[in-house]
Write a protein that holds these residues in place. Structure first.
Motif, mmCIF file in Angstrom:
data_model
loop_
_atom_site.group_PDB
_atom_site.id
_atom_site.type_symbol
_atom_site.label_atom_id
_atom_site.label_comp_id
_atom_site.label_asym_id
_atom_site.label_seq_id
_atom_site.Cartn_x
_atom_site.Cartn_y
_atom_site.Cartn_z
ATOM 1 N N MET A 1 0.831 -1.209 0.000
ATOM 2 C CA MET A 1 0.000 0.000 0.000
ATOM 3 C C MET A 1 0.867 1.261 0.000
ATOM 4 O O MET A 1 1.731 1.442 0.852
ATOM 5 N N ILE B 1 0.136 5.449 -1.183
ATOM 6 C CA ILE B 1 -0.755 6.448 -1.767
ATOM 7 C C ILE B 1 -0.166 7.064 -3.028
ATOM 8 O O ILE B 1 -0.886 7.519 -3.921
ATOM 9 N N PRO C 1 -6.670 2.514 -0.744
ATOM 10 C CA PRO C 1 -6.770 2.921 0.670
ATOM 11 C C PRO C 1 -7.985 2.281 1.338
ATOM 12 O O PRO C 1 -8.962 1.903 0.687
ATOM 13 N N MET D 1 -8.212 7.317 6.836
ATOM 14 C CA MET D 1 -7.907 6.511 5.660
ATOM 15 C C MET D 1 -6.526 5.892 5.814
ATOM 16 O O MET D 1 -5.527 6.597 5.972
ATOM 17 N N ILE D 2 -6.489 4.569 5.792
ATOM 18 C CA ILE D 2 -5.206 3.872 5.803
ATOM 19 C C ILE D 2 -4.697 3.876 4.365
ATOM 20 O O ILE D 2 -5.253 3.218 3.488
ATOM 21 N N GLU D 3 -3.616 4.638 4.133
ATOM 22 C CA GLU D 3 -3.184 4.909 2.766
ATOM 23 C C GLU D 3 -1.811 4.350 2.417
ATOM 24 O O GLU D 3 -1.487 4.215 1.230
ATOM 25 N N SER D 4 -0.996 4.019 3.413
ATOM 26 C CA SER D 4 0.357 3.566 3.075
ATOM 27 C C SER D 4 0.929 2.668 4.158
ATOM 28 O O SER D 4 0.444 2.644 5.297
ATOM 29 N N MET E 1 -2.460 5.702 9.075
ATOM 30 C CA MET E 1 -3.864 6.091 8.942
ATOM 31 C C MET E 1 -3.920 7.619 8.947
ATOM 32 O O MET E 1 -3.686 8.258 9.978
ATOM 33 N N ASN E 2 -4.224 8.215 7.796
ATOM 34 C CA ASN E 2 -4.189 9.669 7.631
ATOM 35 C C ASN E 2 -5.601 10.254 7.626
ATOM 36 O O ASN E 2 -6.601 9.536 7.726
ATOM 37 N N THR F 1 -2.330 11.727 12.278
ATOM 38 C CA THR F 1 -1.926 10.461 11.647
ATOM 39 C C THR F 1 -1.739 9.417 12.748
ATOM 40 O O THR F 1 -1.035 9.674 13.742
#
Length: 289
Positions: A180, A182, A190, A205-208, A218-219, A264
């Motif tokens: 993962m 972004i 995500p 949102m868990i993006e990376s 989680m951003n 975050t």
């Protein structure tokens, strides 16, 4: 003359008869010792019997020992066979026991999840794993013939693993959460997430995935969000891509963003991402066939 001769013969016969009777009486009577002729005869007979019987006993014992050795060899052979069979049966028993224990864990997990969100979980065996940089994927032994479709979620007993990224008739490829990013349009999408017991209050949102720390990021968490350390993070189901309630990981730290508008959360994944033998493909209601 003849009369005298006849009287002699009669006399000798009489003497002989009397002597024989005396000897018979002497022999039949109770005695404490044997006469020397009897002793000689008995000793001679015993010596001769000893000469013949002792070697014969050795020969008979020799062949008897050979028979006993053969029996012991056969018994030893059978014992070795039994020992080998026991070792094999013991290994087979341990294997079956381990599989049964794993099935019990799997059954408990699927039943709990079904009762919670009414999803179906199909057990799949891991066929292969690729750990090349930028290509962390694995292959399952379920494919299109089993109802597998793109973007279905894949989980272990511990937590979310990834999504189906490629499907053939008999196998399917899973893109792991460790891919993962972004910034990479080809990475896993995500995940809209929340926290257990804080649904409706927490969102992000868990993006990376940070390759160096092994943590998920989680951003886009609002500053006043109640998310905190040790919270269990799960998928919220928003967007429909990921089923609601999939366990993702545990919050280790919450950091305020650069401009102070969002936070975050640093999340330790629940899944171990290694040494998998079995995983679960999640069938939501609209995908069950």
């Amino acid at each position: 003359m003849f009369k005298l001769f006849n009287n002699k013969r009669l006399f000798i016969l009489l003497i002989t008869l009397v002597t024989f009777i005396v000897l018979m009486g002497f022999s039949l009577g109770q005695r404490k010792t044997l006469s020397w002729p009897e002793n000689f005869l008995r000793d001679t007979t015993g010596f001769v019997q000893k000469l013949f019987y002792k070697p014969a006993g050795y020969v008979a014992g020799f062949f008897q020992d050979i028979g006993t050795l053969n029996e012991l060899a056969e018994e030893n052979k059978q014992l070795k066979i039994l020992a080998a069979q026991y070792a094999r049966d013991k290994a087979q028993y341990n294997f079956i026991k381990a599989k049964n224990e794993q099935y019990e864990i799997d059954l408990k997990f699927t039943n709990a999840q079904k009762n919670l969100y009414k999803y179906e979980y199909h057990i799949a065996n891991v066929v292969s794993v690729t750990t090349e940089p930028g290509n962390n994927t694995l292959v399952l032994d379920l494919g299109a013939k089993d109802g597998i479709r793109l973007n279905m979620s894949v989980t272990s007993v511990e937590g979310l693993v990834g999504v189906i990224s490629n499907v053939s008739n008999f196998t399917s490829t899973v893109k792991l959460m460790t891919m993962m990013d972004i910034k990479d349009p080809n990475s896993q999408p995500p995940i809209a997430a929340t926290a257990v017991n804080k649904e409706g209050k927490t969102f992000g949102m868990i993006e990376s995935y940070d390759q160096q720390t092994g943590m998920l990021l989680m951003n886009k968490i609002p500053v006043d969000d109640p998310i905190a350390k040790d919270d269990i993070v799960i998928s919220s189901g928003i967007g429909g891509r990921y089923p609601r309630g999939m366990t993702i990981g545990t919050v280790k730290e919450v950091k305020i963003g650069q401009f102070g508008l969002t936070s975050t959360a640093i999340i330790k994944p629940a899944a171990g991402f290694q040494d998998w033998k079995e995983l679960f493909v999640v069938f939501t209601e609209e995908r069950v066939e």
